[in-house]
Design an enzyme around this catalytic site. Structure first.
Site, PDB file in Angstrom:
ATOM      1  N   ARG A 164       0.818  -1.223   0.000  1.00 21.57           N
ATOM      2  CA  ARG A 164       0.000   0.000   0.000  1.00 21.57           C
ATOM      3  C   ARG A 164       0.851   1.272   0.000  1.00 21.57           C
ATOM      4  O   ARG A 164       0.495   2.275   0.619  1.00 21.57           O
ATOM      5  CB  ARG A 164      -0.946   0.053   1.206  1.00 21.57           C
ATOM      6  CG  ARG A 164      -2.041  -0.978   1.213  1.00 21.57           C
ATOM      7  CD  ARG A 164      -2.979  -0.802   0.012  1.00 21.57           C
ATOM      8  NE  ARG A 164      -4.139  -1.661   0.163  1.00 21.57           N
ATOM      9  CZ  ARG A 164      -4.141  -2.962  -0.126  1.00 21.57           C
ATOM     10  NH1 ARG A 164      -3.048  -3.542  -0.602  1.00 21.57           N
ATOM     11  NH2 ARG A 164      -5.232  -3.674   0.029  1.00 21.57           N
ATOM     12  N   SER A 238     -10.465  -0.190   3.553  1.00 17.41           N
ATOM     13  CA  SER A 238      -9.704  -0.376   4.798  1.00 17.41           C
ATOM     14  C   SER A 238      -9.182   0.972   5.262  1.00 17.41           C
ATOM     15  O   SER A 238      -8.553   1.694   4.485  1.00 17.41           O
ATOM     16  CB  SER A 238      -8.509  -1.288   4.556  1.00 17.41           C
ATOM     17  OG  SER A 238      -8.925  -2.538   4.090  1.00 17.41           O
ATOM     18  N   GLU A 334      -4.225   3.890   6.197  1.00 17.84           N
ATOM     19  CA  GLU A 334      -4.085   3.681   4.759  1.00 17.84           C
ATOM     20  C   GLU A 334      -4.693   4.884   4.028  1.00 17.84           C
ATOM     21  O   GLU A 334      -4.218   5.313   2.990  1.00 17.84           O
ATOM     22  CB  GLU A 334      -4.805   2.392   4.346  1.00 17.84           C
ATOM     23  CG  GLU A 334      -4.582   2.031   2.899  1.00 17.84           C
ATOM     24  CD  GLU A 334      -5.555   0.995   2.363  1.00 17.84           C
ATOM     25  OE1 GLU A 334      -6.469   1.394   1.627  1.00 17.84           O
ATOM     26  OE2 GLU A 334      -5.378  -0.187   2.676  1.00 17.84           O
TER      27      GLU A 334
HETATM   28  N1  EPU Z   1     -10.936 -10.596  10.112  1.00 20.64           N
HETATM   29  C1  EPU Z   1     -11.387 -10.411  11.412  1.00 20.64           C
HETATM   30  N2  EPU Z   1     -12.420  -9.554  11.627  1.00 20.64           N
HETATM   31  C2  EPU Z   1     -13.044  -8.894  10.623  1.00 20.64           C
HETATM   32  C3  EPU Z   1     -12.593  -9.096   9.270  1.00 20.64           C
HETATM   33  C4  EPU Z   1     -11.517  -9.947   9.055  1.00 20.64           C
HETATM   34  O1  EPU Z   1     -10.865 -11.000  12.362  1.00 20.64           O
HETATM   35  O2  EPU Z   1     -13.961  -8.117  10.910  1.00 20.64           O
HETATM   36  C5  EPU Z   1      -9.803 -11.519   9.895  1.00 20.64           C
HETATM   37  C6  EPU Z   1     -10.273 -12.861   9.374  1.00 20.64           C
HETATM   38  O3  EPU Z   1      -9.440 -13.855   9.943  1.00 20.64           O
HETATM   39  C7  EPU Z   1     -10.044 -12.770   7.884  1.00 20.64           C
HETATM   40  C8  EPU Z   1      -8.792 -11.921   7.823  1.00 20.64           C
HETATM   41  O4  EPU Z   1      -8.947 -10.992   8.907  1.00 20.64           O
HETATM   42  O5  EPU Z   1      -9.808 -14.019   7.304  1.00 20.64           O
HETATM   43  C9  EPU Z   1      -8.586 -11.193   6.516  1.00 20.64           C
HETATM   44  O6  EPU Z   1      -9.761 -10.429   6.226  1.00 20.64           O
HETATM   45  P1  EPU Z   1     -10.032  -9.895   4.736  1.00 20.64           P
HETATM   46  O7  EPU Z   1      -9.919 -11.018   3.777  1.00 20.64           O
HETATM   47  O8  EPU Z   1     -11.318  -9.153   4.766  1.00 20.64           O
HETATM   48  O9  EPU Z   1      -8.818  -8.933   4.442  1.00 20.64           O
HETATM   49  P2  EPU Z   1      -8.121  -7.714   5.226  1.00 20.64           P
HETATM   50  O10 EPU Z   1      -6.737  -8.133   5.575  1.00 20.64           O
HETATM   51  O11 EPU Z   1      -8.949  -7.216   6.351  1.00 20.64           O
HETATM   52  C10 EPU Z   1      -7.067  -6.708   3.072  1.00 20.64           C
HETATM   53  C11 EPU Z   1      -7.003  -5.398   2.349  1.00 20.64           C
HETATM   54  C12 EPU Z   1      -8.298  -5.140   1.592  1.00 20.64           C
HETATM   55  C13 EPU Z   1      -8.504  -6.265   0.598  1.00 20.64           C
HETATM   56  C14 EPU Z   1      -8.554  -7.590   1.363  1.00 20.64           C
HETATM   57  C15 EPU Z   1      -8.614  -8.772   0.431  1.00 20.64           C
HETATM   58  C16 EPU Z   1      -5.505  -4.023   3.661  1.00 20.64           C
HETATM   59  C17 EPU Z   1      -5.364  -2.867   4.594  1.00 20.64           C
HETATM   60  N3  EPU Z   1      -6.746  -4.333   3.296  1.00 20.64           N
HETATM   61  O12 EPU Z   1      -8.080  -6.606   4.076  1.00 20.64           O
HETATM   62  O13 EPU Z   1      -8.109  -3.930   0.841  1.00 20.64           O
HETATM   63  O14 EPU Z   1      -9.708  -6.094  -0.124  1.00 20.64           O
HETATM   64  O15 EPU Z   1      -7.342  -7.739   2.142  1.00 20.64           O
HETATM   65  O16 EPU Z   1      -7.385  -8.946  -0.188  1.00 20.64           O
HETATM   66  O17 EPU Z   1      -4.505  -4.611   3.283  1.00 20.64           O
HETATM   67  C18 EPU Z   1      -8.361  -1.592   0.964  1.00 20.64           C
HETATM   68  O18 EPU Z   1      -7.139  -1.539   0.889  1.00 20.64           O
HETATM   69  O19 EPU Z   1      -9.066  -0.563   1.071  1.00 20.64           O
HETATM   70  C19 EPU Z   1      -9.011  -2.892   0.987  1.00 20.64           C
HETATM   71  C20 EPU Z   1     -10.340  -3.053   1.125  1.00 20.64           C
END
Ligand code: EPU
Length: 338
Positions: A164, A238, A334
């Site tokens: 990012r 995010s 971010e």
């Molecule tokens: N999780 C929780 N609580 C929640 C949501 C998620 O504990 O409320 C845990 C779960 O274990 C889940 C894991 O976090 O499996 C990962 O969650 P998710 O797949 O939703 O991904 P993220 O790490 O929260 C990142 C990016 C997103 C992107 C997704 C999918 C960042 C800051 N965010 O989110 O990007 O869509 O992965 O690849 O890296 C953005 O940058 O604006 C964005 C939406």
């Protein structure tokens, strides 16, 4: 052309009511040269705005010039046996571009379906989702140096892409306006479904050998199930980055919180789920007035009604403080603050 007192309500996905004291809509690089000639950019406070999907305005008045990049156009630069090179103007919608390429069967962008924002903003924070980042499809970009009006070409290494981030968010912040981005896409797509949630979704659908279209459709359904549509509920995706911590700290935390979520990152480091950290501090779905965190994805800061930018920011800072107190980890934003 510069307008005065322009509403930015339509140009920020938090849905905040903001007015800019000066506003210039750019449809052509020539207009950027005009602003440079008039020394506007070296003298006035300014903000370069793409889709407004990664910015939080703190106040209802932006006392400066908002340069809104609206240039359009896509051209096929060249084609080889395996690849196509496509030049896209900075003001094009990212998700429309992805749809068009997916429909043509070109590979590389499918995991990045439905991300709000513009093509020109995409390299600045090296957008990423479901196991792919912009840098994986990036070829080069053209930008205008605001200090001298020169057109500069940046190849991938020169962009210094990271998680990012890029050189345009760090060393060269606010120095360039990106006018075009060139992509290298595959005519014989290599599918990447290593991301857990994506793999699972395709498996549940019974799709064993997915096409770019299948991957794109799955990404779209996963996003729709977790991420609020900014047209209905103001948000900027995010709000924080997933923090990267040393393995030793991660192991300590794991002893205390066995269900902590983390992934291998650079050697010796783990990327921790910020959503998990926020959820554990009870901020998931919690609101103060009209500002709060989404109930389906704890990392999404949401404007539930007429929250102000400052109210949203305060909620974010309270969650950040709770994460520091509980885990000793400092979340980094971010989203950009204006
Ligand atoms: N999780 C929780 N609580 C929640 C949501 C998620 O504990 O409320 C845990 C779960 O274990 C889940 C894991 O976090 O499996 C990962 O969650 P998710 O797949 O939703 O991904 P993220 O790490 O929260 C990142 C990016 C997103 C992107 C997704 C999918 C960042 C800051 N965010 O989110 O990007 O869509 O992965 O690849 O890296 C953005 O940058 O604006 C964005 C939406």
């Amino acid at each position: 052309m510069m307008d005065r007192y322009v509403s930015l309500d339509e140009y920020n996905t938090f849905g905040l009511h903001v007015t800019a004291s000066y506003y210039s809509k750019i449809t052509d690089a020539g207009e950027i040269f005009d602003l440079i000639k008039e020394s506007v950019l070296t003298e006035e406070k300014h903000l370069i705005l793409g889709g407004g999907s990664n910015v939080l305005f703190l106040d209802d008045f932006y006392n400066g010039l908002v340069i809104h990049i609206n240039s359009k156009g896509k051209i096929l630069l060249r084609e080889t046996v395996n690849d196509v090179y496509i030049r896209v103007a900075a003001g094009e919608s990212w998700s429309d571009f992805v749809v068009e390429m997916v429909n043509q069967g070109y590979g590389g962008l499918e995991n990045l379906s439905m991300i709000p924002g513009t093509v020109g903003a995409a390299p600045i924070q090296n957008i990423g989702a479901y196991g792919t980042e912009l840098k994986d499809v990036f070829y080069q970009l053209t930008a205008i140096d605001l200090s001298n009006g020169e057109k500069v070409l940046f190849n991938r290494a020169e962009c210094e892409f990271g998680y990012r981030t890029s050189v345009f968010k760090t060393r060269l912040k606010d120095r360039f306006i990106i006018t075009h981005v060139d992509f290298k896409l595959k005519k014989h797509p290599v599918i990447n479904v290593n991301y857990g949630a994506l793999h699972q979704h395709l498996y549940e659908k019974g799709i064993a050998n997915p096409t770019v279209n299948d991957v794109s459709n799955s990404v779209i359904s996963i996003r729709k199930s977790k991420l609020p549509d900014p047209a209905q509920l103001g948000n900027a995706g995010s709000f924080f980055k997933n923090p990267v911590v040393h393995n030793l700290l991660f192991q300590d935390l794991q002893r205390e919180f066995p269900d902590i979520v983390g992934y291998n990152d650079m050697k010796g480091f783990k990327k921790v789920s910020a959503a998990w950290l926020i959820e554990k501090t009870q901020w998931k779905g919690k609101r103060i007035g009209n500002a709060g965190f989404h109930d389906k994805q704890a990392l999404i800061l949401v404007n539930y009604g007429n929250a102000t930018g400052r109210e949203l920011f305060q909620v974010a800072m309270q969650a950040k403080q709770a994460v520091i107190e509980n885990f000793g980890i400092e979340l980094e934003m971010e989203v950009n603050i204006a």
